[in-house]
Design a protein around this motif. Structure first.
Motif, mmCIF file in Angstrom:
data_model
loop_
_atom_site.group_PDB
_atom_site.id
_atom_site.type_symbol
_atom_site.label_atom_id
_atom_site.label_comp_id
_atom_site.label_asym_id
_atom_site.label_seq_id
_atom_site.Cartn_x
_atom_site.Cartn_y
_atom_site.Cartn_z
ATOM 1 N N UNK A 1 29.966 46.694 35.691
ATOM 2 C CA UNK A 1 29.998 45.640 36.925
ATOM 3 C C UNK A 1 30.924 44.747 36.653
ATOM 4 N N UNK A 2 32.492 44.842 36.271
ATOM 5 C CA UNK A 2 33.403 44.392 36.051
ATOM 6 C C UNK A 2 34.571 45.027 36.808
ATOM 7 N N UNK A 3 34.226 45.969 36.928
ATOM 8 C CA UNK A 3 35.136 46.971 37.256
ATOM 9 C C UNK A 3 34.182 47.063 38.850
ATOM 10 N N UNK A 4 33.260 47.033 38.708
ATOM 11 C CA UNK A 4 32.889 47.248 40.100
ATOM 12 C C UNK A 4 33.613 46.395 40.761
ATOM 13 N N UNK A 5 32.985 45.185 40.708
ATOM 14 C CA UNK A 5 33.672 43.509 41.643
ATOM 15 C C UNK A 5 35.271 44.149 41.418
ATOM 16 N N UNK A 6 36.290 44.368 40.597
ATOM 17 C CA UNK A 6 37.514 44.962 41.192
ATOM 18 C C UNK A 6 37.800 46.209 42.312
ATOM 19 N N UNK A 7 37.283 46.744 42.339
ATOM 20 C CA UNK A 7 37.258 47.332 43.065
ATOM 21 C C UNK A 7 36.661 46.591 44.487
ATOM 22 N N UNK A 8 35.524 46.587 44.298
ATOM 23 C CA UNK A 8 35.325 45.936 45.189
ATOM 24 C C UNK A 8 36.592 44.799 46.577
ATOM 25 N N UNK A 9 37.390 44.281 45.657
ATOM 26 C CA UNK A 9 38.607 43.449 45.500
ATOM 27 C C UNK A 9 39.466 44.343 46.433
ATOM 28 N N UNK A 10 39.788 45.400 46.075
ATOM 29 C CA UNK A 10 40.984 46.485 46.848
ATOM 30 C C UNK A 10 39.923 47.181 48.344
ATOM 31 N N UNK A 11 38.615 47.264 48.332
ATOM 32 C CA UNK A 11 38.020 48.167 48.931
ATOM 33 C C UNK A 11 37.854 46.654 50.026
ATOM 34 N N UNK A 12 37.739 45.649 50.158
ATOM 35 C CA UNK A 12 37.033 44.482 50.772
ATOM 36 C C UNK A 12 35.929 44.447 52.053
ATOM 37 N N UNK A 13 36.619 44.125 52.987
ATOM 38 C CA UNK A 13 35.199 44.789 54.255
ATOM 39 C C UNK A 13 35.177 45.753 54.210
ATOM 40 N N UNK B 1 24.033 38.195 34.159
ATOM 41 C CA UNK B 1 24.509 37.694 35.465
ATOM 42 C C UNK B 1 25.371 36.429 35.787
ATOM 43 N N UNK B 2 25.470 35.895 34.625
ATOM 44 C CA UNK B 2 26.336 34.907 34.857
ATOM 45 C C UNK B 2 28.117 34.991 34.722
ATOM 46 N N UNK B 3 28.139 36.024 34.067
ATOM 47 C CA UNK B 3 29.911 36.627 33.864
ATOM 48 C C UNK B 3 30.116 37.418 35.619
ATOM 49 N N UNK B 4 28.987 37.384 35.844
ATOM 50 C CA UNK B 4 29.375 38.376 37.073
ATOM 51 C C UNK B 4 29.097 37.797 38.821
ATOM 52 N N UNK B 5 28.560 36.121 38.277
ATOM 53 C CA UNK B 5 29.084 35.415 39.456
ATOM 54 C C UNK B 5 30.081 35.488 39.451
ATOM 55 N N UNK B 6 30.880 34.511 38.391
ATOM 56 C CA UNK B 6 32.121 33.738 37.476
ATOM 57 C C UNK B 6 33.255 34.685 38.761
ATOM 58 N N UNK B 7 33.105 36.124 37.604
ATOM 59 C CA UNK B 7 33.704 37.174 38.058
ATOM 60 C C UNK B 7 33.598 37.283 39.612
ATOM 61 N N UNK C 1 33.683 35.183 42.772
ATOM 62 C CA UNK C 1 33.871 33.540 42.606
ATOM 63 C C UNK C 1 35.715 33.751 43.235
ATOM 64 N N UNK C 2 35.846 34.549 41.608
ATOM 65 C CA UNK C 2 37.187 34.397 41.079
ATOM 66 C C UNK C 2 38.354 35.786 41.985
ATOM 67 N N UNK C 3 36.667 36.417 42.790
ATOM 68 C CA UNK C 3 37.728 38.056 43.418
ATOM 69 C C UNK C 3 37.383 37.355 44.719
ATOM 70 N N UNK C 4 37.217 36.414 45.125
ATOM 71 C CA UNK C 4 37.082 35.385 45.750
ATOM 72 C C UNK C 4 35.820 36.016 47.836
ATOM 73 N N UNK C 5 34.815 36.021 47.173
ATOM 74 C CA UNK C 5 34.262 36.843 47.856
ATOM 75 C C UNK C 5 33.533 35.600 48.880
ATOM 76 N N UNK C 6 33.345 35.650 50.461
ATOM 77 C CA UNK C 6 32.964 35.050 50.650
ATOM 78 C C UNK C 6 31.636 34.601 51.322
#
Length: 431
Positions: free
Chosen positions: A255-267, A282-288, A290-295
């Motif tokens: 799921x960490x990779x998924x968040x990183x990839x979502x940053x590149x794909x954006x909207x 869940x706690x780790x993912x939530x932090x990640x 937020x660091x990805x600047x999800x709105x």
């Protein structure tokens, strides 16, 4: 344009509703459930009347009947029966694959419907992406019925794709495409060669949402260890292929990779979502996220019997982002280039998890250079004109730097800086 309606207001209303605690459903018998829904209480005898193959698996207990939920064959027949009776779906569930429980999967689909889709205009096309559809293709099948939407399902196992395609062809009224993801390191293969070419909507989004039921465990040993920590024995047979149950690094890394990839794909995907099997994840993912600047971030808890899963969704819609791509394959070299340019432009850079940048002068503009030529007065400390965060990532072939505008600052100023940086990207950095 297909956009969100009163998104922030709805978030506030949702938080107030959640503060009042979860709403409980009435435990009453429903003889005629709504189309494509499960009743609150299921009479297995009535289901068996419409799906006779189930009758031989029923076990009489008092006035009602049940099945042996540790018996693989019984569980598979029951879920096939539920899909047939309540969702008009003919589904083959191979004995060597993970058997999806319909109620658990339906909870996730209904959560997406309730939490992510109510703000979508009814005039908009709804399209979902299922990461890891499996042989059953359960989420695209249920989603197509319940949400009345299009779907693309992906999987890394060729045999699962073949069986999923057969399950789609067994049924009518579905708009589901499949894609065999040949790179297991990529969770969201939207840009992979051969991925279905789909038209974007007015927000430049290809998918309304993505969903995922990831492999929860790093290994069979981790699964056994976590199961041993539970006070109750599992109430379901959970056997399946290794790729369905385990992934290197467990759900945390996946799921960490998924968040990183979502940053590149954006909207390009309006809402990213996934199930989470461990609360610590869940706690780790939530932090990640937020660091990805999800709105926007939304969370939920799904409870079915003895099983508890968490679901989290995040969106970049409404975010201002500019991407400097095709930089050096060396991430450190790209970062050094960026810091050198920021220093030359007098943009203050503070490193935390990423680079937080503040500009008090528009030093990259022609207007500023002209003023410097005509006005030799000493520089006076001014307010911050532009604040943004820079995130450098690398996929092995090339690195890129994403610039995220902080709320309250003008996007046109960040765009002008981005255009300046584009002209200064060293030639040959992508070699």
């Amino acid at each position: 344009m297909c956009d969100y309606i009163l998104l922030d207001l709805m978030d506030k209303v949702r938080k107030q509703d959640n503060a009042d605690g979860p709403r409980k459903r009435a435990k009453t018998e429903v003889s005629d459930p709504e189309p494509y829904a499960l009743p609150d209480r299921i009479s297995y005898e009535r289901v068996a009347d419409k799906f006779p193959e189930l009758k031989q698996h029923l076990i009489k207990r008092g006035a009602h009947s049940t099945i042996d939920f540790l018996n693989t064959a019984s569980v598979r027949v029951l879920n096939r029966a539920l899909l047939a009776v309540y969702f008009n779906l003919d589904v083959h569930l191979p004995a060597h694959n993970l058997c999806p429980t319909v109620a658990n999967r339906l909870h996730y689909v209904e959560w997406i419907q309730r939490e992510l889709l109510t703000e979508i205009s009814p005039l908009c096309l709804v399209r979902g992406l299922d990461v890891g559809c499996g042989a059953s293709c359960i989420y695209p099948l249920l989603g197509s019925r319940v949400l009345q939407c299009e779907f693309v399902g992906t999987d890394i196992i060729p045999e699962s794709i073949a069986t999923a395609r057969d399950n789609i062809e067994r049924n009518t009224g579905l708009n589901i495409q499949l894609f065999l993801n040949r790179d297991a390191a990529v969770t969201l293969p939207v840009d992979a060669e051969g991925f279905p070419q789909l038209e974007a909507d007015g927000d430049n989004s290809v998918f309304t949402f993505s969903m995922c039921n990831p492999p929860f465990y790093n290994s069979v040993e981790e699964q056994a260890r976590l199961r041993g920590l539970k006070q109750q024995e599992p109430g379901l047979d959970t056997r399946g292929q290794d790729d369905e149950l385990y992934t290197e690094g467990g759900e945390e890394e996946f799921l960490g990779r998924m968040v990183d990839e979502s940053m590149q794909l954006g909207a390009r995907i309006k809402w990213y979502s996934t199930l989470v099997g461990k609360k610590a994840t869940l706690a780790e993912l939530r932090t990640r996220i937020r660091q990805a600047h999800a709105v926007h971030i939304r969370e939920g808890t799904l409870v079915q019997g003895k099983t508890t899963r968490w679901v989290i969704a995040w969106s970049f819609l409404g975010q201002t982002r500019f991407c400097l791509d095709k930089l050096s394959t060396n991430k450190e070299a790209s970062t050094k280039w960026f810091n050198d340019v920021m220093s030359e432009l007098r943009v203050r850079v503070q490193y935390t998890e990423n680079y937080v940048c503040e500009a008090r002068e528009k030093t990259w503009t022609r207007q500023w250079r002209r003023q410097q030529q005509t006005n030799k007065a000493e520089n006076v400390e001014s307010d911050v004109l532009l604040k943004f965060t820079a995130v450098c990532t690398s996929n092995g072939d090339a690195s890129q730097i994403n610039l995220y505008l902080e709320p309250g600052f003008p996007s046109n100023l960040l765009m002008s800086l981005y255009n300046h940086l584009i002209r200064r990207v060293p030639s040959g950095t992508s070699q």
